[in-house]
Scaffold this motif. Structure first.
Motif, short mmCIF file in Angstrom:
data_model
loop_
_atom_site.label_atom_id
_atom_site.label_comp_id
_atom_site.label_asym_id
_atom_site.label_seq_id
_atom_site.Cartn_x
_atom_site.Cartn_y
_atom_site.Cartn_z
N ASP A 191 9.38 -20.15 3.20
CA ASP A 191 8.15 -19.66 2.96
C ASP A 191 8.07 -18.20 2.38
N THR A 192 9.19 -17.68 1.89
CA THR A 192 9.07 -16.23 1.35
C THR A 192 8.19 -16.18 0.06
N LYS A 193 8.22 -17.16 -0.71
CA LYS A 193 7.38 -16.99 -1.95
C LYS A 193 5.90 -17.04 -1.38
N ALA A 194 5.48 -17.72 -0.26
CA ALA A 194 4.24 -17.88 0.08
C ALA A 194 3.79 -16.62 0.93
N ILE A 195 4.59 -15.99 1.57
CA ILE A 195 4.38 -14.76 2.06
C ILE A 195 4.16 -13.66 0.90
N PHE A 196 5.17 -13.82 -0.09
CA PHE A 196 4.76 -12.74 -1.32
C PHE A 196 3.63 -13.01 -1.86
N LEU A 197 3.15 -14.19 -2.14
CA LEU A 197 1.76 -14.37 -2.70
C LEU A 197 0.68 -13.86 -1.87
N LEU A 198 0.57 -14.03 -0.57
CA LEU A 198 -0.34 -13.81 0.38
C LEU A 198 -0.44 -12.18 0.43
N ASN A 199 0.63 -11.54 -0.04
CA ASN A 199 0.62 -10.02 0.22
C ASN A 199 0.87 -9.46 -1.10
N SER A 200 0.50 -10.19 -2.25
CA SER A 200 0.65 -9.30 -3.82
C SER A 200 -0.71 -9.74 -4.54
N LEU A 201 -1.31 -10.87 -4.01
CA LEU A 201 -2.39 -10.98 -5.19
C LEU A 201 -3.83 -10.11 -4.96
N PRO A 202 -4.07 -9.66 -5.81
CA PRO A 202 -5.21 -8.69 -5.65
C PRO A 202 -6.32 -9.23 -4.89
N GLU A 203 -6.90 -10.30 -5.30
CA GLU A 203 -8.12 -10.91 -4.84
C GLU A 203 -8.01 -11.23 -3.22
N VAL A 204 -6.62 -11.57 -2.55
CA VAL A 204 -6.44 -11.71 -1.55
C VAL A 204 -6.53 -10.51 -0.42
N LEU A 205 -6.15 -9.26 -1.41
CA LEU A 205 -5.67 -8.22 -0.64
C LEU A 205 -7.16 -7.02 -0.69
N THR A 206 -8.18 -7.60 -0.97
CA THR A 206 -9.20 -6.63 -1.33
C THR A 206 -9.57 -5.99 0.05
N TYR A 207 -9.42 -6.85 1.02
CA TYR A 207 -9.95 -6.27 2.35
C TYR A 207 -8.71 -6.14 3.30
N ILE A 208 -7.68 -6.01 2.77
CA ILE A 208 -6.30 -5.76 3.59
C ILE A 208 -5.64 -4.57 3.41
N PRO A 209 -5.54 -3.67 4.40
CA PRO A 209 -4.93 -2.35 4.05
C PRO A 209 -3.52 -2.49 3.73
N GLY A 210 -3.24 -1.54 3.00
CA GLY A 210 -1.58 -1.09 2.55
C GLY A 210 -1.53 -1.62 1.09
N GLU A 211 -0.41 -1.54 0.34
CA GLU A 211 -0.14 -1.57 -0.99
C GLU A 211 0.37 -3.31 -1.13
N PRO A 212 0.19 -3.80 -2.07
CA PRO A 212 0.53 -4.94 -2.52
C PRO A 212 2.08 -5.14 -2.84
N MET A 213 2.54 -6.13 -2.23
CA MET A 213 4.14 -6.52 -2.33
C MET A 213 4.40 -6.72 -3.92
N THR A 214 5.74 -5.86 -4.31
CA THR A 214 5.91 -6.16 -5.69
C THR A 214 7.46 -7.03 -5.79
N SER A 215 8.02 -7.37 -4.75
CA SER A 215 9.29 -8.18 -5.02
C SER A 215 9.33 -9.02 -3.66
N MET A 216 9.94 -10.21 -4.23
CA MET A 216 10.36 -11.15 -3.07
C MET A 216 11.23 -10.66 -1.98
N SER A 217 11.69 -9.46 -2.29
CA SER A 217 12.61 -8.99 -1.23
C SER A 217 11.57 -8.34 -0.14
#
Length: 166
Positions: free
Chosen positions: A18-44
């Protein structure tokens, strides 16, 4: 490990696949509008969250954020589940979904199913920490029977604290 199912969804433990799904949920700007922290930039980074936060929570507490898998397409479309918030000394029901699944009642469906399982983990009340302006998440919390308790700060941001005794 499957936690529960609904007509459309499976709530289960996150797994390495599920690593790719975790990445998407933490990197897409529209998902992160109300989430504190910086977007993920890598699968690692996603793999690190899985290995250092999610999986240890399952081992230490028996619970943690659960993957929400859509039965129709077999994709992990979000997460929903409990996590202990040290700063509040309470358990939060947290949820986040990919944008293409918004507005379909999935947040409520998964949230209701998750809350039904909380007592199995000796959790008898839950909070939701929602950044100001996040009307979608507030709507889900209200529909789940949570009441706005107060306003507080979390991770440097103002949040509305919703609460429910289970």
């Amino acid at each position: 490990m499957i936690i529960t199912e609904t007509d459309r969804l499976i709530l289960r433990h996150f797994e390495p696949k599920d690593t790719k799904a975790i990445f998407l949920l933490n990197s897409l700007p529209e998902v992160l509008t109300y989430i504190p922290g910086e977007p993920m930039t890598s699968m690692s980074q996603a793999l690190q969250i899985l290995e250092s936060v999610i999986l240890p929570s399952y081992q230490e507490r028996g619970y943690g954020r659960w993957a929400v898998e859509h039965k129709a397409d077999g994709k992990v479309i979000g997460f929903c589940g409990p996590t202990f918030i040290t700063e509040f000394n309470e358990v939060e029901l947290g949820y986040r979904y990919l944008p293409q699944y918004w507005g379909q009642g999935i947040g409520f469906e998964a949230g209701a199913a998750a809350l039904e399982r909380f007592k199995e983990y000796d959790i008898h009340e839950a909070i939701a920490l929602i950044l100001l302006g996040n009307k979608g998440s507030e709507g889900v919390a209200r529909k789940l029977g949570m009441k706005q308790r107060n306003r507080d700060k979390f991770m440097g941001h103002k949040v509305n604290v919703f609460h429910k005794i289970l």
